[in-house]
Design a protein around this motif. Sequence first.
Motif, PDB file in Angstrom:
ATOM      1  N   ALA A  76       0.636  -1.169  -0.222  1.00 30.78           N
ATOM      2  CA  ALA A  76       0.144   0.057  -0.107  1.00 30.78           C
ATOM      3  C   ALA A  76       0.828   1.166   0.105  1.00 30.78           C
ATOM      4  CB  ALA A  76      -0.960  -0.084   1.248  1.00 30.78           C
ATOM      5  N   GLN A  77       0.153   2.400  -0.381  1.00 29.21           N
ATOM      6  CA  GLN A  77       0.945   3.713  -0.468  1.00 29.21           C
ATOM      7  C   GLN A  77       0.083   4.779   0.354  1.00 29.21           C
ATOM      8  OE1 GLN A  77       3.929   5.070  -1.849  1.00 29.21           O
ATOM      9  NE2 GLN A  77       3.175   6.769  -0.717  1.00 29.21           N
ATOM     10  N   MET A 113      -3.542   4.185  -0.759  1.00 32.59           N
ATOM     11  CA  MET A 113      -3.831   3.554  -1.872  1.00 32.59           C
ATOM     12  C   MET A 113      -3.444   1.966  -1.974  1.00 32.59           C
ATOM     13  SD  MET A 113      -5.326   6.059  -3.852  1.00 32.59           S
ATOM     14  CE  MET A 113      -5.502   4.837  -5.311  1.00 32.59           C
ATOM     15  N   VAL A 114      -4.445   1.263  -2.413  1.00 32.53           N
ATOM     16  CA  VAL A 114      -4.325  -0.046  -2.360  1.00 32.53           C
ATOM     17  C   VAL A 114      -4.865  -0.666  -3.486  1.00 32.53           C
ATOM     18  CG1 VAL A 114      -5.297  -2.059  -1.166  1.00 32.53           C
ATOM     19  CG2 VAL A 114      -4.698  -0.311   0.217  1.00 32.53           C
ATOM     20  N   LEU A 119      -6.440  -6.238  -1.869  1.00 36.41           N
ATOM     21  CA  LEU A 119      -7.262  -6.148  -0.807  1.00 36.41           C
ATOM     22  C   LEU A 119      -8.324  -7.286  -0.942  1.00 36.41           C
ATOM     23  CD1 LEU A 119      -9.282  -4.786   1.167  1.00 36.41           C
ATOM     24  CD2 LEU A 119     -10.380  -3.436  -0.528  1.00 36.41           C
ATOM     25  N   ASN A 120      -8.401  -7.727  -1.941  1.00 36.02           N
ATOM     26  CA  ASN A 120      -9.597  -8.870  -2.399  1.00 36.02           C
ATOM     27  C   ASN A 120      -8.764 -10.261  -1.777  1.00 36.02           C
ATOM     28  OD1 ASN A 120     -11.358 -11.005  -3.659  1.00 36.02           O
ATOM     29  ND2 ASN A 120     -11.735  -9.127  -5.117  1.00 36.02           N
ATOM     30  N   PRO A 221      -1.331   8.535  -5.591  1.00 37.46           N
ATOM     31  CA  PRO A 221      -0.058   7.780  -5.429  1.00 37.46           C
ATOM     32  C   PRO A 221       0.065   6.317  -5.196  1.00 37.46           C
ATOM     33  CG  PRO A 221      -0.344   9.017  -3.473  1.00 37.46           C
ATOM     34  CD  PRO A 221      -1.667   9.223  -4.226  1.00 37.46           C
ATOM     35  N   LEU A 222       0.632   5.748  -5.953  1.00 40.40           N
ATOM     36  CA  LEU A 222       0.745   4.250  -5.714  1.00 40.40           C
ATOM     37  C   LEU A 222       2.264   3.981  -5.238  1.00 40.40           C
ATOM     38  CD1 LEU A 222      -1.103   2.866  -8.897  1.00 40.40           C
ATOM     39  CD2 LEU A 222      -2.086   2.987  -6.621  1.00 40.40           C
ATOM     40  N   ALA A 223       2.391   2.612  -4.505  1.00 40.21           N
ATOM     41  CA  ALA A 223       3.719   2.211  -4.129  1.00 40.21           C
ATOM     42  C   ALA A 223       4.310   1.846  -5.409  1.00 40.21           C
ATOM     43  CB  ALA A 223       3.351   0.944  -3.350  1.00 40.21           C
TER      44      ALA A 223
END
Length: 414
Positions: A76-77, A113-114, A119-120, A221-223
């Motif tokens: 995650a970020q 942000m995931v 998550l699923n 933003p994302l990782a």
Amino acid sequence: MDGQENGFDVIVAGAGYVGLTLAVAVAEARPSLNVGVVDAAPEGVWQRDGRASAIAAAAIRMLERLGCWEEIAPKAQAITDMVITDSRTADPVRPVFLSFEGEIAPGEAFAHMVFNRDLNAALRRRCEELGIDLIEGVGVSGFDTGTRHVTVHLADGASLATRLLVAADGVRSRLRDMAGIGTVHWDYGQSGIVCTVGHERPHGGRAEEHFLPAGPFAILPLAPAEDGTNRSSIVWSEKTTEAERLVAEDEIVFEAELETRFGLKLGEIRVLSKPRAWPLGLTLARDFVRQRFALAGDAAHGIHPIAGQGLNLGLRDAAALAETIVEADRLGRDIGGLDVLERYQEWRRFDTLRMGITTDVLTRLFSNDVAPLRAVRDLGLGLVERMPRLKDYFIRQAAGLSERAPRLLRGEAI
């Protein structure tokens, strides 16, 4: 269940994030309840979902309590800050009218942000650990409500009995229609384009939302990718005809259009996932419950992504409904009884209506280039920027932290 062999206490129709979270929350808090999930999507299709979502702090507290966040966190970020601009696409400078710090407490970001598939995957692992039956590749074709249970008919001809059926099958819910629950709906004439982009320079955890005449353009933003590529998620609202044209264009043309909105602050950009577009509208169910039947997530409400609250609104449903079910069962009450389910409806209806109205007003106020409206909204953004207490209130609301929040969203066990 009520003397019925292989019966369920709760069946959730829909194996999205809301449905899986509800199932996990009920099964963990009340292991004596037999919980099942039925989903029409083919097995494994969720693994191909390349989209990402903003998960608010309250929802992260719930995922921690449910034993899912530890698995998700490394991918995650955190959103460390957020800026909002109001400008035209061709403007050489986009002044910042409003900015938010990214923490609601030391070390706790107001959102992360995931990736949806991460998550699923975490929720599915917990379903397996808790013994939740997950039936995939077959949808619900109908159901019959009796005095003590619901008979759920599956598309493959099988039937299941349950004390409570929960529809978490999306904004175009077939089960909602089967239950005879109407909706209030209108279309914004916009579609949301979603894709992942790579860029030269790191984003520093900053989220940006640019209010452009055609609709909001968000950079989230994302990782970094495993190879170190800097990444961001794009949620880009355009008039539907323009959105359809853009996603049909070849990659070079699309990237050129994207760059005019994204800018060059993060260096050269390139599209990493195929852009897709979804129509945007407002859908609110007139009722959330019937006898032995409840709506949750997008089946109860579909809102514009302008505030980034759609998924979090659904997770609040899951937390509230799980608490309602568990507390009723502890007291020996009928978990599918209308008197029990009406507590859930009362709990969630105001929050849902408020968020629906808020996103609708914001969409109409900001998705235009009318000079007087631009002046009013920019003045309003500037005033909020100069009022720290009001900014703190907005950020806590966006984080999902309110006094009436269900226990799970406060990080407490049910």
